[in-house]
Design a protein around this motif. Structure first.
Motif, short mmCIF file in Angstrom:
data_model
loop_
_atom_site.label_atom_id
_atom_site.label_comp_id
_atom_site.label_asym_id
_atom_site.label_seq_id
_atom_site.Cartn_x
_atom_site.Cartn_y
_atom_site.Cartn_z
N ASN A 82 81.94 12.98 87.00
CA ASN A 82 81.49 14.33 87.35
C ASN A 82 81.09 14.46 88.81
OD1 ASN A 82 79.07 12.96 87.31
ND2 ASN A 82 77.94 14.60 86.28
N THR A 83 81.69 13.58 89.64
CA THR A 83 81.53 13.68 91.10
C THR A 83 82.92 13.52 91.72
OG1 THR A 83 81.27 11.29 91.43
CG2 THR A 83 79.24 12.57 91.01
N THR B 180 76.25 20.96 87.22
CA THR B 180 76.16 20.91 88.68
C THR B 180 77.21 21.87 89.27
OG1 THR B 180 77.85 19.19 88.91
CG2 THR B 180 75.56 18.45 88.61
N PRO B 181 77.05 22.28 90.52
CA PRO B 181 78.08 23.13 91.14
C PRO B 181 79.47 22.48 91.11
CG PRO B 181 76.09 23.20 92.46
CD PRO B 181 75.85 22.16 91.40
N PHE B 182 79.52 21.15 91.27
CA PHE B 182 80.82 20.47 91.23
C PHE B 182 81.46 20.57 89.85
CE2 PHE B 182 83.47 16.69 90.44
CZ PHE B 182 84.48 16.94 91.37
N GLU B 183 80.68 20.34 88.81
CA GLU B 183 81.21 20.48 87.45
C GLU B 183 81.73 21.90 87.21
OE1 GLU B 183 78.62 17.12 84.98
OE2 GLU B 183 78.48 19.24 84.42
N LEU B 184 80.98 22.89 87.69
CA LEU B 184 81.43 24.28 87.53
C LEU B 184 82.74 24.52 88.27
CD1 LEU B 184 80.93 27.19 86.49
CD2 LEU B 184 79.74 27.63 88.65
N LEU B 185 82.83 24.00 89.50
CA LEU B 185 84.05 24.17 90.29
C LEU B 185 85.26 23.59 89.56
CD1 LEU B 185 85.53 24.88 92.94
CD2 LEU B 185 84.80 22.66 93.84
N VAL B 186 85.14 22.39 89.06
CA VAL B 186 86.25 21.75 88.32
C VAL B 186 86.59 22.57 87.07
CG1 VAL B 186 86.95 19.71 87.00
CG2 VAL B 186 85.78 19.44 89.20
#
Length: 211
Positions: free
Chosen positions: A59-60, A28-34
């Motif tokens: 993962n959120t 997800t975009p959030f996982e990539l950001l982290v």
């Protein structure tokens, strides 16, 4: 370097790596950001090892905040600078919930306002998560762009602007990953593998290592 040569370089790099993408694992975009925040001054391999255990649990933004800073540190302590990275990830999760409904924004300004996110990270997210034709200049791309004469510049912003202006339009979206992978595996820092390079004959590096 002229446009004809630039086009040839990207044609060959694209042929050598037909599906260029990040080596960070994410869904997800959030996982990539982290993952990108965690990857500063660390290897993708090391980050993937940590996130393989972290993401199934959290993962959120809500789930990571529920872990708390100390809980997050436990999962990322194998990564360099994990204390400051944990603090930044907690802060960016709070901002995502407070200002963006828990979603990763698609605007550069909003991304750069997040803790631990600079221009390079914002470019990676825009390109890899959202398909924007942005080019994040890291140490590999900075080296390659200067060494082969593709987009010489004294700093990363200068190189980014030159690449943005000169990369052939059809390769703009993939340019970041094509160059980073080329720099990581072929045009390496100490002893470039010119003998195994698909662009050695058109590259403008004078001290080629053809052994």
């Amino acid at each position: 370097m002229n446009n004809e040569k630039r086009l040839l370089i990207f044609e060959r790099l694209a042929e050598a790596t037909p599906n260029p993408t990040t080596e960070l694992n994410f869904s997800t975009p959030f996982e990539l950001l982290v993952a990108v925040v965690l990857s500063a001054q660390a290897t993708d391999k090391g980050v993937n090892k940590a996130t393989a255990k972290l993401f199934p649990l959290a993962n959120t933004p809500q789930a990571i905040l529920a872990l708390g800073e100390d809980g997050l540190k436990e999962h990322i302590k194998t990564i360099g600078l994990f204390n400051s990275k944990a603090a930044n990830v907690i802060k960016l999760c709070q901002t995502l919930l407070e200002k963006h409904g828990g979603e990763v924004p698609r605007e550069r300004e909003a991304l750069e306002a997040l803790a631990g996110v600079g221009r390079k990270t914002a470019n990676v997210i825009l390109n890899t998560a959202f398909g924007e034709p942005t080019i994040a200049v890291d140490t590999h791309i900075f080296r390659v762009a200067n060494r082969i004469g593709l987009a010489p510049g004294k700093n990363v912003l200068e190189v980014e602007r030159k690449l943005d202006k000169t990369v052939p339009k059809q390769y703009k979206k993939d340019a970041h990953h094509l160059l980073i992978l080329h720099g990581r595996y072929i045009c390496v820092a100490r002893k470039p593998r010119c003998g195994a390079c698909c662009i050695a004959d058109v590259c403008e590096f004078k001290e080629k290592n053809l052994d």
